[in-house]
Design a protein around this motif. Structure first.
Motif, PDB file in Angstrom:
ATOM      1  N   PRO A 236      55.565-100.009 -30.982  1.00 24.60           N
ATOM      2  CA  PRO A 236      55.644 -99.219 -32.223  1.00 24.60           C
ATOM      3  C   PRO A 236      55.444 -97.734 -31.945  1.00 24.60           C
ATOM      4  O   PRO A 236      54.626 -97.350 -31.107  1.00 24.60           O
ATOM      5  CB  PRO A 236      54.512 -99.784 -33.075  1.00 24.60           C
ATOM      6  CG  PRO A 236      54.244-101.138 -32.514  1.00 24.60           C
ATOM      7  CD  PRO A 236      54.525-101.051 -31.046  1.00 24.60           C
ATOM      8  N   MET A 237      56.192 -96.898 -32.666  1.00 28.94           N
ATOM      9  CA  MET A 237      56.098 -95.452 -32.485  1.00 28.94           C
ATOM     10  C   MET A 237      56.045 -94.766 -33.855  1.00 28.94           C
ATOM     11  O   MET A 237      57.016 -94.135 -34.290  1.00 28.94           O
ATOM     12  CB  MET A 237      57.282 -94.942 -31.665  1.00 28.94           C
ATOM     13  CG  MET A 237      57.207 -93.458 -31.314  1.00 28.94           C
ATOM     14  SD  MET A 237      58.661 -92.864 -30.396  1.00 28.94           S
ATOM     15  CE  MET A 237      59.959 -93.139 -31.611  1.00 28.94           C
ATOM     16  N   PRO A 238      54.938 -94.868 -34.559  1.00 28.58           N
ATOM     17  CA  PRO A 238      54.835 -94.223 -35.872  1.00 28.58           C
ATOM     18  C   PRO A 238      54.837 -92.702 -35.792  1.00 28.58           C
ATOM     19  O   PRO A 238      55.070 -92.024 -36.793  1.00 28.58           O
ATOM     20  CB  PRO A 238      53.508 -94.753 -36.426  1.00 28.58           C
ATOM     21  CG  PRO A 238      52.712 -95.113 -35.213  1.00 28.58           C
ATOM     22  CD  PRO A 238      53.712 -95.612 -34.205  1.00 28.58           C
ATOM     23  N   GLN A 239      54.568 -92.156 -34.611  1.00 26.47           N
ATOM     24  CA  GLN A 239      54.491 -90.699 -34.473  1.00 26.47           C
ATOM     25  C   GLN A 239      55.851 -90.028 -34.707  1.00 26.47           C
ATOM     26  O   GLN A 239      55.915 -88.893 -35.179  1.00 26.47           O
ATOM     27  CB  GLN A 239      53.975 -90.330 -33.068  1.00 26.47           C
ATOM     28  CG  GLN A 239      52.557 -90.749 -32.790  1.00 26.47           C
ATOM     29  CD  GLN A 239      52.453 -92.212 -32.387  1.00 26.47           C
ATOM     30  OE1 GLN A 239      53.464 -92.875 -32.114  1.00 26.47           O
ATOM     31  NE2 GLN A 239      51.229 -92.719 -32.334  1.00 26.47           N
ATOM     32  N   TRP A 240      56.920 -90.722 -34.349  1.00 30.89           N
ATOM     33  CA  TRP A 240      58.260 -90.160 -34.563  1.00 30.89           C
ATOM     34  C   TRP A 240      59.020 -91.087 -35.496  1.00 30.89           C
ATOM     35  O   TRP A 240      59.690 -92.011 -35.075  1.00 30.89           O
ATOM     36  CB  TRP A 240      59.012 -89.966 -33.250  1.00 30.89           C
ATOM     37  CG  TRP A 240      60.226 -89.072 -33.387  1.00 30.89           C
ATOM     38  CD1 TRP A 240      60.499 -88.237 -34.413  1.00 30.89           C
ATOM     39  CD2 TRP A 240      61.298 -88.932 -32.450  1.00 30.89           C
ATOM     40  NE1 TRP A 240      61.696 -87.573 -34.186  1.00 30.89           N
ATOM     41  CE2 TRP A 240      62.201 -87.968 -32.989  1.00 30.89           C
ATOM     42  CE3 TRP A 240      61.587 -89.505 -31.218  1.00 30.89           C
ATOM     43  CZ2 TRP A 240      63.372 -87.589 -32.330  1.00 30.89           C
ATOM     44  CZ3 TRP A 240      62.748 -89.119 -30.557  1.00 30.89           C
ATOM     45  CH2 TRP A 240      63.629 -88.177 -31.111  1.00 30.89           C
ATOM     46  N   ASN A 241      58.864 -90.834 -36.774  1.00 25.85           N
ATOM     47  CA  ASN A 241      59.505 -91.614 -37.830  1.00 25.85           C
ATOM     48  C   ASN A 241      60.314 -90.637 -38.669  1.00 25.85           C
ATOM     49  O   ASN A 241      59.757 -89.742 -39.296  1.00 25.85           O
ATOM     50  CB  ASN A 241      58.441 -92.319 -38.685  1.00 25.85           C
ATOM     51  CG  ASN A 241      59.030 -93.146 -39.808  1.00 25.85           C
ATOM     52  OD1 ASN A 241      60.148 -92.911 -40.254  1.00 25.85           O
ATOM     53  ND2 ASN A 241      58.262 -94.118 -40.280  1.00 25.85           N
ATOM     54  N   VAL A 242      61.633 -90.797 -38.654  1.00 25.03           N
ATOM     55  CA  VAL A 242      62.509 -89.811 -39.273  1.00 25.03           C
ATOM     56  C   VAL A 242      62.210 -89.605 -40.754  1.00 25.03           C
ATOM     57  O   VAL A 242      62.483 -88.544 -41.313  1.00 25.03           O
ATOM     58  CB  VAL A 242      63.989 -90.213 -39.069  1.00 25.03           C
ATOM     59  CG1 VAL A 242      64.343 -91.427 -39.908  1.00 25.03           C
ATOM     60  CG2 VAL A 242      64.914 -89.051 -39.380  1.00 25.03           C
ATOM     61  N   LYS A 243      61.629 -90.607 -41.392  1.00 26.61           N
ATOM     62  CA  LYS A 243      61.312 -90.486 -42.820  1.00 26.61           C
ATOM     63  C   LYS A 243      60.047 -89.663 -43.058  1.00 26.61           C
ATOM     64  O   LYS A 243      59.797 -89.207 -44.169  1.00 26.61           O
ATOM     65  CB  LYS A 243      61.165 -91.877 -43.441  1.00 26.61           C
ATOM     66  CG  LYS A 243      62.450 -92.702 -43.444  1.00 26.61           C
ATOM     67  CD  LYS A 243      62.227 -94.058 -44.064  1.00 26.61           C
ATOM     68  CE  LYS A 243      63.534 -94.853 -44.141  1.00 26.61           C
ATOM     69  NZ  LYS A 243      64.097 -95.132 -42.821  1.00 26.61           N
ATOM     70  N   LYS A 244      59.224 -89.486 -42.013  1.00 21.41           N
ATOM     71  CA  LYS A 244      57.962 -88.784 -42.178  1.00 21.41           C
ATOM     72  C   LYS A 244      57.855 -87.541 -41.293  1.00 21.41           C
ATOM     73  O   LYS A 244      57.292 -86.535 -41.702  1.00 21.41           O
ATOM     74  CB  LYS A 244      56.791 -89.731 -41.871  1.00 21.41           C
ATOM     75  CG  LYS A 244      56.695 -90.915 -42.820  1.00 21.41           C
ATOM     76  CD  LYS A 244      55.511 -91.800 -42.452  1.00 21.41           C
ATOM     77  CE  LYS A 244      55.376 -92.983 -43.399  1.00 21.41           C
ATOM     78  NZ  LYS A 244      54.233 -93.862 -43.035  1.00 21.41           N
ATOM     79  N   ASN A 245      58.349 -87.637 -40.084  1.00 28.32           N
ATOM     80  CA  ASN A 245      58.174 -86.550 -39.130  1.00 28.32           C
ATOM     81  C   ASN A 245      59.381 -86.489 -38.212  1.00 28.32           C
ATOM     82  O   ASN A 245      59.559 -87.357 -37.357  1.00 28.32           O
ATOM     83  CB  ASN A 245      56.900 -86.759 -38.314  1.00 28.32           C
ATOM     84  CG  ASN A 245      56.559 -85.560 -37.460  1.00 28.32           C
ATOM     85  OD1 ASN A 245      57.089 -84.476 -37.667  1.00 28.32           O
ATOM     86  ND2 ASN A 245      55.679 -85.752 -36.493  1.00 28.32           N
ATOM     87  N   LYS A 246      60.199 -85.476 -38.361  1.00 24.32           N
ATOM     88  CA  LYS A 246      61.453 -85.392 -37.617  1.00 24.32           C
ATOM     89  C   LYS A 246      61.302 -84.742 -36.246  1.00 24.32           C
ATOM     90  O   LYS A 246      62.193 -84.853 -35.405  1.00 24.32           O
ATOM     91  CB  LYS A 246      62.508 -84.634 -38.432  1.00 24.32           C
ATOM     92  CG  LYS A 246      63.022 -85.376 -39.663  1.00 24.32           C
ATOM     93  CD  LYS A 246      64.144 -84.584 -40.344  1.00 24.32           C
ATOM     94  CE  LYS A 246      64.820 -85.392 -41.443  1.00 24.32           C
ATOM     95  NZ  LYS A 246      63.927 -85.707 -42.557  1.00 24.32           N
ATOM     96  N   PHE A 247      60.176 -84.039 -35.993  1.00 32.08           N
ATOM     97  CA  PHE A 247      59.998 -83.321 -34.733  1.00 32.08           C
ATOM     98  C   PHE A 247      58.681 -83.734 -34.067  1.00 32.08           C
ATOM     99  O   PHE A 247      57.656 -83.852 -34.742  1.00 32.08           O
ATOM    100  CB  PHE A 247      60.007 -81.813 -34.975  1.00 32.08           C
ATOM    101  CG  PHE A 247      61.364 -81.268 -35.328  1.00 32.08           C
ATOM    102  CD1 PHE A 247      62.173 -80.698 -34.363  1.00 32.08           C
ATOM    103  CD2 PHE A 247      61.841 -81.357 -36.633  1.00 32.08           C
ATOM    104  CE1 PHE A 247      63.427 -80.202 -34.693  1.00 32.08           C
ATOM    105  CE2 PHE A 247      63.089 -80.861 -36.969  1.00 32.08           C
ATOM    106  CZ  PHE A 247      63.894 -80.289 -35.987  1.00 32.08           C
ATOM    107  N   VAL A 248      58.726 -83.927 -32.746  1.00 29.78           N
ATOM    108  CA  VAL A 248      57.538 -84.315 -31.994  1.00 29.78           C
ATOM    109  C   VAL A 248      57.553 -83.640 -30.628  1.00 29.78           C
ATOM    110  O   VAL A 248      58.569 -83.086 -30.198  1.00 29.78           O
ATOM    111  CB  VAL A 248      57.463 -85.857 -31.792  1.00 29.78           C
ATOM    112  CG1 VAL A 248      57.259 -86.573 -33.110  1.00 29.78           C
ATOM    113  CG2 VAL A 248      58.698 -86.371 -31.067  1.00 29.78           C
TER     114      VAL A 248
END
Length: 428
Positions: A236-248
């Motif tokens: 799982p990678m919640p850190q990069w979720n296009v619905k919440k955070n587009k840049f990491v």
């Protein structure tokens, strides 16, 4: 008569205020001055009226001052309660789990850095090779310039060929829209076969890949060794979720066969045998998304890193260190030993099924029997430190001491003696 009353009032005010001056400081001095002036100005008023007003003013000053003192001063049991809370915090605190800690250490010797600032918008960097398309762009809400990878394919930085055994790679990556969760995603292609660099989906042996997919909020690892079974894993990678955070920000750390990967300072991947081949690896970014989208890349930093010493316990079954230091003829561990102890604790936390034997060794100074006892006590002290400070279950740790019986050299000089004063960890 009025003048006499005024003088009496003045003397009385001075006497009252002087008595309080040690308490009120400058505030009371000002009050005294103002009372004097008021006595001169109000000479025609009755003595009682003036005294009442002067008294009331002084009382008001002290009320304000006392109120401030009261708010500043600790309330009954306040100090003890605060101390008790600190003690409770210390007693209830637990060692930090390594997988929730950003233990990434960027390499110091920089081999390549690119933020594309030198390029004009619309250009493609000459230092990259590609079978797709892209251009340098400015991105709304983001600083600097970015390489926009507009079509599926590979993007190969020419300055990242023949990767060293120990390196770090850092970069920022983003996406402009939801690409759905189909297809692999944004890939990091590590391969021993240069023919694989231009591929985006189907690979031959001798390759290890990490896919980061913001549409699916997942990280996938694929290892295709020349010999042995293929490995696939999804994380799982919640850190990069296009619905919440587009840049990491992504940080990659290779230490020989081991790969660690972090997204926004959260460790997602830690695989001791990610790089399975003995030959050198090349590298390429690639994108493989189902829907039309733009993937942005900038601040690429590639550097040589240090070797992973603590991984030897897992991969080789043995780790020896001179970094755990003790007071002379004592089992008291010196504070500067904390770094090595923390690394060993992290290794044991990451590998909860592993048990170890800790063996102490001394130099040849002193009697044999005394050195044997000292080495045993030092091994026990290391076990205590790992258990007490880092939460490692004591049942996973055995201890022993060999004294001076297994020297690495002749103990002929201080340098050789320092090498023999060591702690050994054996994987059981």
């Amino acid at each position: 008569m009025k003048k006499l009353l005024t003088v009496l009032l003045f003397l009385f005010s001075i006497q009252c205020i002087t008595a309080q001056e040690t308490v009120g400081g400058k505030v009371l001095k000002n009050a005294k001055d103002k009372t004097y002036q008021r006595g001169e100005q109000k000479g025609d008023e009755g003595v009682e009226t003036v005294l009442n007003k002067a008294e009331e003013k002084i009382k008001n000053i002290f009320k304000k001052k006392d109120k401030k003192k009261k708010s500043d001063a600790p309330q009954p049991n306040e100090e003890s309660q605060e101390q008790s809370q600190e003690n409770n915090d210390e007693n209830t605190s637990k060692p930090t789990k390594s997988n929730s800690k950003f233990d990434f250490v960027a390499g110091e010797k920089e081999l390549y850095f690119d933020n594309f600032e030198r390029l004009a918008v619309g250009d493609f960097p000459a230092e990259f090779n590609t079978n797709a398309s892209g251009e340098i762009v400015n991105v709304d809400g983001q600083s600097g310039k970015w390489l926009s990878m507009t079509k599926n394919g590979a993007f190969i930085p020419d300055n990242m060929k023949k990767l060293p055994e120990n390196f770090t790679l850092e970069f920022e990556v983003g996406i402009n829209t939801d690409p759905t969760n189909n297809y692999p995603g944004f890939g990091l292609n590590f391969t021993t076969n240069s023919d694989n660099l231009m591929l985006e989906r189907f690979f031959s042996s001798g390759i290890s890949i990490v896919y980061l997919h913001p549409g699916a909020s997942s990280c996938n690892v694929q290892i295709i060794p020349t010999n042995g079974s293929e490995i696939n894993n999804e994380i799982p990678m919640p850190q990069w979720n296009v619905k919440k955070n587009k840049f990491v920000k992504v940080s990659v750390w290779r230490q020989q066969g081991r790969l660690r990967l972090y997204v926004n300072e959260n460790k997602l991947v830690d695989i001791p045998r990610f790089f399975t081949e003995k030959t050198t690896y090349d590298f390429a970014f690639f994108r493989s998304f189902f829907e039309e989208c733009e993937v942005y890349l900038t601040n690429i930093r590639f550097a040589v890193a240090g070797a992973d010493t603590r991984n030897k316990l897992i991969t080789e079954g043995r780790f020896v260190t001179n970094g755990i230091l003790f007071d002379v003829n004592s089992d008291n561990i010196k504070p500067e030993s904390g770094t090595v102890l923390k690394e060993m604790a992290t290794t044991l936390q990451e590998n909860p099924t592993v048990s170890v034997k800790i063996i102490g060794h001394t130099d040849s100074d002193g009697a044999d029997a005394a050195n044997l006892t000292l080495s045993q006590k030092r091994a026990a002290a290391v076990k205590t430190a790992l258990s007490s400070f880092y939460g490692i279950d004591g049942s996973r740790i055995e201890t022993d001491g060999k004294g001076e019986s297994q020297p690495l050299n002749k103990n002929a000089n201080p340098a050789e003696k320092a090498q023999n004063r060591r702690v050994e960890f054996i994987k059981l």
